[in-house]
Design a protein around this motif. Structure first.
Motif, PDB file in Angstrom:
ATOM      1  N   ILE A  11     -12.845   1.320  29.637  1.00  0.00           N
ATOM      2  CA  ILE A  11     -12.610   1.283  28.197  1.00  0.00           C
ATOM      3  C   ILE A  11     -11.116   1.110  27.951  1.00  0.00           C
ATOM      4  O   ILE A  11     -10.314   1.962  28.345  1.00  0.00           O
ATOM      5  CB  ILE A  11     -13.106   2.583  27.531  1.00  0.00           C
ATOM      6  CG1 ILE A  11     -14.587   2.785  27.839  1.00  0.00           C
ATOM      7  CG2 ILE A  11     -12.854   2.542  26.033  1.00  0.00           C
ATOM      8  CD1 ILE A  11     -15.113   4.141  27.402  1.00  0.00           C
ATOM      9  N   ASN A  57     -13.147  -3.312  17.710  1.00  0.00           N
ATOM     10  CA  ASN A  57     -13.246  -1.994  18.330  1.00  0.00           C
ATOM     11  C   ASN A  57     -14.668  -1.432  18.292  1.00  0.00           C
ATOM     12  O   ASN A  57     -14.942  -0.398  18.890  1.00  0.00           O
ATOM     13  CB  ASN A  57     -12.258  -1.027  17.684  1.00  0.00           C
ATOM     14  CG  ASN A  57     -10.829  -1.397  18.017  1.00  0.00           C
ATOM     15  OD1 ASN A  57     -10.566  -2.018  19.048  1.00  0.00           O
ATOM     16  ND2 ASN A  57      -9.906  -1.039  17.157  1.00  0.00           N
ATOM     17  N   TYR A  60     -16.720  -0.386  21.584  1.00  0.00           N
ATOM     18  CA  TYR A  60     -16.764   0.938  22.207  1.00  0.00           C
ATOM     19  C   TYR A  60     -18.069   1.671  21.905  1.00  0.00           C
ATOM     20  O   TYR A  60     -18.461   2.575  22.643  1.00  0.00           O
ATOM     21  CB  TYR A  60     -15.557   1.776  21.770  1.00  0.00           C
ATOM     22  CG  TYR A  60     -14.238   1.103  22.079  1.00  0.00           C
ATOM     23  CD1 TYR A  60     -13.955   0.622  23.354  1.00  0.00           C
ATOM     24  CD2 TYR A  60     -13.270   0.923  21.097  1.00  0.00           C
ATOM     25  CE1 TYR A  60     -12.756  -0.005  23.638  1.00  0.00           C
ATOM     26  CE2 TYR A  60     -12.065   0.308  21.366  1.00  0.00           C
ATOM     27  CZ  TYR A  60     -11.816  -0.162  22.637  1.00  0.00           C
ATOM     28  OH  TYR A  60     -10.623  -0.780  22.914  1.00  0.00           O
ATOM     29  N   CYS A  73     -11.470   5.584  31.313  1.00  0.00           N
ATOM     30  CA  CYS A  73     -11.044   5.443  29.923  1.00  0.00           C
ATOM     31  C   CYS A  73      -9.523   5.501  29.832  1.00  0.00           C
ATOM     32  O   CYS A  73      -8.922   6.524  30.174  1.00  0.00           O
ATOM     33  CB  CYS A  73     -11.674   6.558  29.094  1.00  0.00           C
ATOM     34  SG  CYS A  73     -11.355   6.442  27.332  1.00  0.00           S
ATOM     35  N   LEU A  78      -5.655   3.785  23.826  1.00  0.00           N
ATOM     36  CA  LEU A  78      -6.598   3.897  22.715  1.00  0.00           C
ATOM     37  C   LEU A  78      -6.100   4.835  21.625  1.00  0.00           C
ATOM     38  O   LEU A  78      -6.818   5.105  20.670  1.00  0.00           O
ATOM     39  CB  LEU A  78      -7.951   4.389  23.237  1.00  0.00           C
ATOM     40  CG  LEU A  78      -8.606   3.498  24.278  1.00  0.00           C
ATOM     41  CD1 LEU A  78      -9.761   4.226  24.951  1.00  0.00           C
ATOM     42  CD2 LEU A  78      -9.073   2.199  23.649  1.00  0.00           C
TER      43      LEU A  78
END
Length: 160
Positions: A11, A57, A60, A73, A78
């Motif tokens: 991510i 986005n 996600y 992640c 982020l």
């Protein structure tokens, strides 16, 4: 019987830019050595940089333990303006049944790979002073909300 090939989800925002791509490439290379699949969930900008990027986005929301066996992640990438660019707590809660590792910004109860910014800045400045014998060393600081930019700048100030 053939063993199931594992799949890891990565991510991250903006996979196409600088360090973002470097992280992706390093993870891809490392997983390749173990014959593990990688799915990259790459959104767009961090919140307010480009208003038109916010729909990107939504990617996600598709991260799920139904399709990945673990998650890497990049929490620092982020994070923007004192918050995450999507509901990261919801994502972690929904996927608590699989291993999750964070890179950068620590999240409570999850293992995190961090950088020792203090040591790195001290070594860098020491090298600049000792080897080429520089006397005036400027520091171009990163964004105020970026955890590592703040740590590096504070280390620079302490060193001087």
């Amino acid at each position: 019987m053939k063993k199931k090939r594992l799949t890891i989800g990565f991510i991250t925002p903006r996979i196409y830019l600088g360090i973002h791509y470097s992280y992706f490439k390093g993870i891809l290379d490392g997983l390749g050595e173990y014959d593990i699949n990688l799915i990259c969930f790459s959104g767009a900008s961090s919140g307010g940089f480009y208003e038109n990027d916010r729909p990107a986005n939504l990617i996600y929301d598709f991260v799920s333990s139904k399709i990945v066996d673990g998650i890497i992640c990049w929490t620092s990438g982020l994070f923007y303006n004192e918050k995450y660019i999507f509901n990261i707590e919801k994502l972690l809660k929904l996927n608590r049944n699989i291993p999750i590792v964070c890179i950068g910004r620590p999240l409570e109860n999850f293992p995190t790979i961090t950088t020792d910014n203090n040591l790195s800045i001290n070594q860098l400045i020491s090298h600049l002073i000792d080897v080429p014998n520089y006397k005036k060393i400027a520091f171009i600081r990163g964004r105020e909300y970026h955890l590592y930019a703040v740590e590096r700048y504070q280390s620079y100030l302490k060193f001087l």
